[in-house]
Design an enzyme around this catalytic site. Sequence first.
Site, PDB file in Angstrom:
ATOM      1  N   GLN A 158      41.880  46.449  38.659  1.00  0.00           N
ATOM      2  CA  GLN A 158      42.322  46.413  37.262  1.00  0.00           C
ATOM      3  C   GLN A 158      41.433  47.328  36.440  1.00  0.00           C
ATOM      4  OE1 GLN A 158      43.509  42.725  35.179  1.00  0.00           O
ATOM      5  NE2 GLN A 158      41.711  43.099  33.918  1.00  0.00           N
TER       6      GLN A 158
ATOM      7  N   MET B  15      38.947  40.550  42.705  1.00  0.00           N
ATOM      8  CA  MET B  15      39.634  41.649  42.058  1.00  0.00           C
ATOM      9  C   MET B  15      38.606  42.499  41.318  1.00  0.00           C
ATOM     10  SD  MET B  15      42.331  41.719  38.813  1.00  0.00           S
ATOM     11  CE  MET B  15      43.130  40.258  39.306  1.00  0.00           C
ATOM     12  N   PRO B  16      38.462  43.773  41.670  1.00  0.00           N
ATOM     13  CA  PRO B  16      37.571  44.652  40.925  1.00  0.00           C
ATOM     14  C   PRO B  16      38.137  44.950  39.537  1.00  0.00           C
ATOM     15  CG  PRO B  16      38.027  45.548  43.106  1.00  0.00           C
ATOM     16  CD  PRO B  16      38.965  44.415  42.883  1.00  0.00           C
ATOM     17  N   ASN B  17      37.298  44.797  38.542  1.00  0.00           N
ATOM     18  CA  ASN B  17      37.663  45.123  37.164  1.00  0.00           C
ATOM     19  C   ASN B  17      36.788  46.274  36.698  1.00  0.00           C
ATOM     20  OD1 ASN B  17      39.617  42.997  36.469  1.00  0.00           O
ATOM     21  ND2 ASN B  17      37.884  41.666  36.883  1.00  0.00           N
TER      22      ASN B  17
END
Length: 62
Positions: free
Chosen positions: A40, A1-3
């Site tokens: 996110q 998941m890219p934050n």
Amino acid sequence: MPNVVIDFLEDRTVEQKREMAKRVTAAIAETLNCKPEAVQIIMHEISKDQIANGGVLRCDKD
């Protein structure tokens, strides 16, 4: 998941933040080939008395 963490000065409207979130999400999803739902974004609003440039608080420049 890219934050993604984005820091910016306070006084942005909710609509500006919505549009930024939409565009940043689209760019990251396209670039990293992931679903938009996986992106996110954390936004930090910084008050003008919490940032300084050249030894001068931002609130003192306005």
